[in-house]
Write a protein that holds these residues in place. Structure first.
Motif, PDB file in Angstrom:
ATOM      1  N   PHE A  96      28.646 -14.495  15.224  1.00 49.51           N
ATOM      2  CA  PHE A  96      28.071 -14.446  13.769  1.00 49.51           C
ATOM      3  C   PHE A  96      28.551 -15.623  13.217  1.00 49.51           C
ATOM      4  CE2 PHE A  96      28.350  -9.998  15.001  1.00 49.51           C
ATOM      5  CZ  PHE A  96      27.513  -9.547  14.241  1.00 49.51           C
ATOM      6  N   ILE A  97      27.721 -16.479  12.398  1.00 51.68           N
ATOM      7  CA  ILE A  97      27.870 -17.799  11.977  1.00 51.68           C
ATOM      8  C   ILE A  97      27.794 -17.680  10.612  1.00 51.68           C
ATOM      9  CG2 ILE A  97      26.669 -20.151  11.685  1.00 51.68           C
ATOM     10  CD1 ILE A  97      24.856 -19.354  14.423  1.00 51.68           C
ATOM     11  N   ARG A  98      28.998 -18.080  10.077  1.00 55.95           N
ATOM     12  CA  ARG A  98      29.348 -18.293   8.589  1.00 55.95           C
ATOM     13  C   ARG A  98      28.317 -18.908   7.815  1.00 55.95           C
ATOM     14  NH1 ARG A  98      33.539 -15.747   6.607  1.00 55.95           N
ATOM     15  NH2 ARG A  98      35.316 -15.228   7.640  1.00 55.95           N
ATOM     16  N   ARG A  99      27.997 -18.521   6.523  1.00 56.89           N
ATOM     17  CA  ARG A  99      27.271 -19.294   5.831  1.00 56.89           C
ATOM     18  C   ARG A  99      27.965 -20.668   5.565  1.00 56.89           C
ATOM     19  NH1 ARG A  99      27.757 -18.646   0.072  1.00 56.89           N
ATOM     20  NH2 ARG A  99      29.710 -17.329  -0.456  1.00 56.89           N
ATOM     21  N   ASP A 100      27.021 -21.673   5.100  1.00 55.40           N
ATOM     22  CA  ASP A 100      27.749 -22.796   4.214  1.00 55.40           C
ATOM     23  C   ASP A 100      26.844 -23.184   3.328  1.00 55.40           C
ATOM     24  OD1 ASP A 100      25.262 -24.117   5.347  1.00 55.40           O
ATOM     25  OD2 ASP A 100      26.246 -24.931   7.097  1.00 55.40           O
TER      26      ASP A 100
ATOM     27  N   GLY B 143      24.460 -25.134   2.621  1.00 58.44           N
ATOM     28  CA  GLY B 143      22.956 -25.377   2.923  1.00 58.44           C
ATOM     29  C   GLY B 143      22.318 -24.109   3.645  1.00 58.44           C
ATOM     30  N   MET B 144      23.061 -23.211   4.380  1.00 57.30           N
ATOM     31  CA  MET B 144      22.322 -22.186   5.133  1.00 57.30           C
ATOM     32  C   MET B 144      23.207 -21.017   4.639  1.00 57.30           C
ATOM     33  SD  MET B 144      19.957 -23.804   7.084  1.00 57.30           S
ATOM     34  CE  MET B 144      19.830 -22.819   8.281  1.00 57.30           C
ATOM     35  N   GLY B 145      22.370 -19.753   5.071  1.00 55.90           N
ATOM     36  CA  GLY B 145      22.904 -18.329   4.821  1.00 55.90           C
ATOM     37  C   GLY B 145      23.791 -17.969   6.000  1.00 55.90           C
ATOM     38  N   TRP B 146      24.110 -16.859   6.339  1.00 57.05           N
ATOM     39  CA  TRP B 146      24.673 -16.283   7.353  1.00 57.05           C
ATOM     40  C   TRP B 146      23.743 -16.099   8.494  1.00 57.05           C
ATOM     41  CZ3 TRP B 146      29.617 -14.671   7.982  1.00 57.05           C
ATOM     42  CH2 TRP B 146      30.560 -14.474   6.910  1.00 57.05           C
ATOM     43  N   GLY B 147      24.171 -16.218   9.801  1.00 56.63           N
ATOM     44  CA  GLY B 147      23.168 -16.387  10.837  1.00 56.63           C
ATOM     45  C   GLY B 147      24.075 -15.829  12.200  1.00 56.63           C
ATOM     46  N   ILE B 148      23.141 -15.426  13.133  1.00 62.45           N
ATOM     47  CA  ILE B 148      23.610 -15.240  14.576  1.00 62.45           C
ATOM     48  C   ILE B 148      23.168 -16.007  15.488  1.00 62.45           C
ATOM     49  CG2 ILE B 148      23.760 -12.815  13.818  1.00 62.45           C
ATOM     50  CD1 ILE B 148      21.335 -12.103  15.835  1.00 62.45           C
ATOM     51  N   ARG B 149      24.032 -16.067  16.468  1.00 60.79           N
ATOM     52  CA  ARG B 149      23.890 -16.881  17.821  1.00 60.79           C
ATOM     53  C   ARG B 149      23.939 -15.931  19.072  1.00 60.79           C
ATOM     54  NH1 ARG B 149      26.456 -21.631  17.361  1.00 60.79           N
ATOM     55  NH2 ARG B 149      24.780 -22.520  16.620  1.00 60.79           N
TER      56      ARG B 149
END
Length: 55
Positions: free
Chosen positions: A26-30, A32-38
Motif C-alpha cells: 500500500f502506497i501512501r498518498r502524497d 500530487g497523488m492519492g493512495w495506491g497499491i503495488r
C-alpha cells in the motif's frame, strides 16, 4: 464496507495485513497523488494483456 468507507479501522487493518501477506504493498498518498497499491505477483503493466505461454 471498506470500499464504501464505512468499515472500522480494525477491519481495514485486517484487510491490509491479508493483502500485504499476498504481495500487495500500500502506497501512501502524497501532495500530487492519492493512495495506491503495488503488487509483486503481476508481470505486466496495468491495461496490458498478459502474454500467452510459448509452446
Amino acid at each position: 464496507m471498506a470500499e464504501a468507507g464505512t468499515a472500522g479501522i480494525a477491519s481495514v487493518e485486517k484487510l491490509m495485513r491479508h493483502y500485504t501477506a499476498r504481495g500487495v504493498s500500500f502506497i501512501r498518498r502524497d501532495e500530487g497523488m492519492g493512495w495506491g497499491i503495488r503488487t509483486t505477483f503481476l508481470s505486466y503493466d496495468y491495461g496490458d494483456e498478459p502474454s500467452s505461454p510459448k509452446s
